[in-house]
Design an enzyme around this catalytic site. Sequence first.
Site, PDB file in Angstrom:
ATOM      1  N   SER A 146       2.336   6.880  -3.191  1.00  0.00           N
ATOM      2  CA  SER A 146       3.582   6.152  -2.921  1.00  0.00           C
ATOM      3  C   SER A 146       4.687   6.641  -3.846  1.00  0.00           C
ATOM      4  O   SER A 146       4.421   7.130  -4.947  1.00  0.00           O
ATOM      5  CB  SER A 146       3.379   4.658  -3.179  1.00  0.00           C
ATOM      6  OG  SER A 146       4.585   3.944  -3.028  1.00  0.00           O
ATOM      7  N   TYR A 159       0.824  -3.226  -8.429  1.00  0.00           N
ATOM      8  CA  TYR A 159       0.660  -2.394  -7.225  1.00  0.00           C
ATOM      9  C   TYR A 159       1.039  -0.951  -7.541  1.00  0.00           C
ATOM     10  O   TYR A 159       0.301  -0.013  -7.212  1.00  0.00           O
ATOM     11  CB  TYR A 159       1.533  -2.923  -6.077  1.00  0.00           C
ATOM     12  CG  TYR A 159       1.633  -1.950  -4.923  1.00  0.00           C
ATOM     13  CD1 TYR A 159       0.549  -1.764  -4.052  1.00  0.00           C
ATOM     14  CD2 TYR A 159       2.780  -1.178  -4.711  1.00  0.00           C
ATOM     15  CE1 TYR A 159       0.630  -0.843  -3.008  1.00  0.00           C
ATOM     16  CE2 TYR A 159       2.859  -0.256  -3.672  1.00  0.00           C
ATOM     17  CZ  TYR A 159       1.782  -0.098  -2.834  1.00  0.00           C
ATOM     18  OH  TYR A 159       1.850   0.824  -1.801  1.00  0.00           O
TER      19      TYR A 159
HETATM   20  N1  LIG Z   1       4.244   0.580   4.011  1.00  0.00           N
HETATM   21  C1  LIG Z   1       4.763   1.155   2.940  1.00  0.00           C
HETATM   22  O1  LIG Z   1       5.949   1.000   2.643  1.00  0.00           O
HETATM   23  C2  LIG Z   1       3.927   2.055   2.070  1.00  0.00           C
HETATM   24  C3  LIG Z   1       4.577   2.947   1.202  1.00  0.00           C
HETATM   25  C4  LIG Z   1       3.808   3.769   0.386  1.00  0.00           C
HETATM   26  C5  LIG Z   1       2.435   3.700   0.453  1.00  0.00           C
HETATM   27  N2  LIG Z   1       1.831   2.822   1.300  1.00  0.00           N
HETATM   28  C6  LIG Z   1       0.370   2.783   1.340  1.00  0.00           C
HETATM   29  O2  LIG Z   1      -0.061   3.092   2.646  1.00  0.00           O
HETATM   30  C7  LIG Z   1      -1.374   2.563   2.848  1.00  0.00           C
HETATM   31  C8  LIG Z   1      -1.441   1.884   4.207  1.00  0.00           C
HETATM   32  O3  LIG Z   1      -0.566   0.775   4.222  1.00  0.00           O
HETATM   33  P1  LIG Z   1       0.293   0.356   5.500  1.00  0.00           P
HETATM   34  O4  LIG Z   1       1.696   0.416   5.084  1.00  0.00           O
HETATM   35  O5  LIG Z   1      -0.144   1.068   6.706  1.00  0.00           O
HETATM   36  O6  LIG Z   1      -0.089  -1.214   5.538  1.00  0.00           O
HETATM   37  P2  LIG Z   1      -0.802  -2.145   6.611  1.00  0.00           P
HETATM   38  O7  LIG Z   1      -0.159  -1.998   7.943  1.00  0.00           O
HETATM   39  O8  LIG Z   1      -0.842  -3.484   5.985  1.00  0.00           O
HETATM   40  O9  LIG Z   1      -2.287  -1.552   6.679  1.00  0.00           O
HETATM   41  C9  LIG Z   1      -3.188  -1.698   5.611  1.00  0.00           C
HETATM   42  C10 LIG Z   1      -4.564  -1.299   6.104  1.00  0.00           C
HETATM   43  O10 LIG Z   1      -5.488  -1.417   4.994  1.00  0.00           O
HETATM   44  C11 LIG Z   1      -6.618  -2.115   5.450  1.00  0.00           C
HETATM   45  N3  LIG Z   1      -7.292  -2.825   4.365  1.00  0.00           N
HETATM   46  C12 LIG Z   1      -6.773  -3.704   3.466  1.00  0.00           C
HETATM   47  N4  LIG Z   1      -7.743  -4.180   2.665  1.00  0.00           N
HETATM   48  C13 LIG Z   1      -8.891  -3.597   3.068  1.00  0.00           C
HETATM   49  C14 LIG Z   1     -10.247  -3.699   2.658  1.00  0.00           C
HETATM   50  N5  LIG Z   1     -10.613  -4.490   1.633  1.00  0.00           N
HETATM   51  N6  LIG Z   1     -11.175  -2.961   3.301  1.00  0.00           N
HETATM   52  C15 LIG Z   1     -10.827  -2.161   4.321  1.00  0.00           C
HETATM   53  N7  LIG Z   1      -9.574  -2.005   4.754  1.00  0.00           N
HETATM   54  C16 LIG Z   1      -8.615  -2.731   4.144  1.00  0.00           C
HETATM   55  C17 LIG Z   1      -6.097  -3.089   6.505  1.00  0.00           C
HETATM   56  O11 LIG Z   1      -7.146  -3.446   7.392  1.00  0.00           O
HETATM   57  P3  LIG Z   1      -7.921  -4.832   7.456  1.00  0.00           P
HETATM   58  O12 LIG Z   1      -6.984  -5.906   6.986  1.00  0.00           O
HETATM   59  O13 LIG Z   1      -8.310  -4.948   8.898  1.00  0.00           O
HETATM   60  O14 LIG Z   1      -9.109  -4.661   6.558  1.00  0.00           O
HETATM   61  C18 LIG Z   1      -5.082  -2.215   7.201  1.00  0.00           C
HETATM   62  O15 LIG Z   1      -5.703  -1.438   8.190  1.00  0.00           O
HETATM   63  C19 LIG Z   1      -1.641   1.635   1.655  1.00  0.00           C
HETATM   64  O16 LIG Z   1      -2.452   2.318   0.714  1.00  0.00           O
HETATM   65  C20 LIG Z   1      -0.254   1.421   1.072  1.00  0.00           C
HETATM   66  O17 LIG Z   1      -0.300   1.113  -0.298  1.00  0.00           O
HETATM   67  C21 LIG Z   1       2.545   2.012   2.134  1.00  0.00           C
END
Ligand SMILES: NC(=O)c1ccc[n+]([C@@H]2O[C@H](COP(=O)([O-])OP(=O)(O)OC[C@H]3O[C@@H](n4cnc5c(N)ncnc54)[C@H](OP(=O)(O)O)[C@@H]3O)[C@@H](O)[C@H]2O)c1
Length: 247
Positions: A146, A159
């Site tokens: 990130s 975070y």
């Molecule tokens: N969105 C942003 O602005 C952003 C920016 C930089 C980096 N990121 C990173 O991108 C990655 C994906 O995030 P996203 O933005 O796509 O968010 P999201 O739409 O909330 O998706 C998060 C995913 O992680 C899974 N997850 C959470 N806890 C889990 C667990 N204990 N076991 C297995 N799966 C789990 C969730 O699935 P379930 O709830 O079904 O388990 C979901 O599929 C994360 O690492 C986040 O930190 C996001």
Amino acid sequence: MAETTSTLSGDAAIVTGASSGIGRETALALAREGVDVTLAARREERLDALADRIERETDATAIAVPTNVRDEDGVEALVETAVDRFGGLDILLNNAGVVVGGDIEELSTEKYRLMMETNADGMFFATRAALPHLRESGGTIVFIGSFAGQYARSYNPAYAATKWWARGFAQSVAAQTGGDIAVTTINPSEVRTEIAAETGRSFAERFDEDEAIEPEDVAEAVVFAAGQENAMVSELDLYRRDKFSVL
Ligand SMILES: NC(=O)c1ccc[n+]([C@@H]2O[C@H](COP(=O)([O-])OP(=O)(O)OC[C@H]3O[C@@H](n4cnc5c(N)ncnc54)[C@H](OP(=O)(O)O)[C@@H]3O)[C@@H](O)[C@H]2O)c1
């Protein structure tokens, strides 16, 4: 069905966090390149629906393996299931992650641990289990880091620290595996997904289209990184265009 000529065609991938956002779009994008995908997250119905969609819309095979990345044994079983089903492993996307809480003075130990166990421990468990198979295939691990793991900002320090951890771990794994595999970290700025829904407003709700990037943009970056045959994409920063002017 679309014909695939991608260099990735026939590869096998594990995508953690495949039930939503970046993980879901990347699973779809990889499948469109002809990659067979193992979909991991906790919400089984969503994984099943995505697996059905992939099999309907692409030539790839998809299996849903409900997994909690905080559970060491569960992650071991995930990797075993994928390798048994597809005969090996070429790509691991370490993507599952959560954002909860915010200011340190008000952050409960429970929320702190949830982020550490999901964002750091989960990536460790998956990397450890996948490494022997990736060494065998000369494959690629992609970590989702990130912007928050590259620059100090006031947003949710605990975070942010998990994302500094992910980048540090990724680079050290690259050093230790000495070219046997490729290791990439992708650092997005804000992405319009369900992340931070716990605060009452997810990023998809909080940001307009011109204020953030889309999960499909990150998916394309993963496909690009995983598609390198000799080179390695070490880090790839993917920011909204005005990111440095709105810090
Ligand atoms: N969105 C942003 O602005 C952003 C920016 C930089 C980096 N990121 C990173 O991108 C990655 C994906 O995030 P996203 O933005 O796509 O968010 P999201 O739409 O909330 O998706 C998060 C995913 O992680 C899974 N997850 C959470 N806890 C889990 C667990 N204990 N076991 C297995 N799966 C789990 C969730 O699935 P379930 O709830 O079904 O388990 C979901 O599929 C994360 O690492 C986040 O930190 C996001």
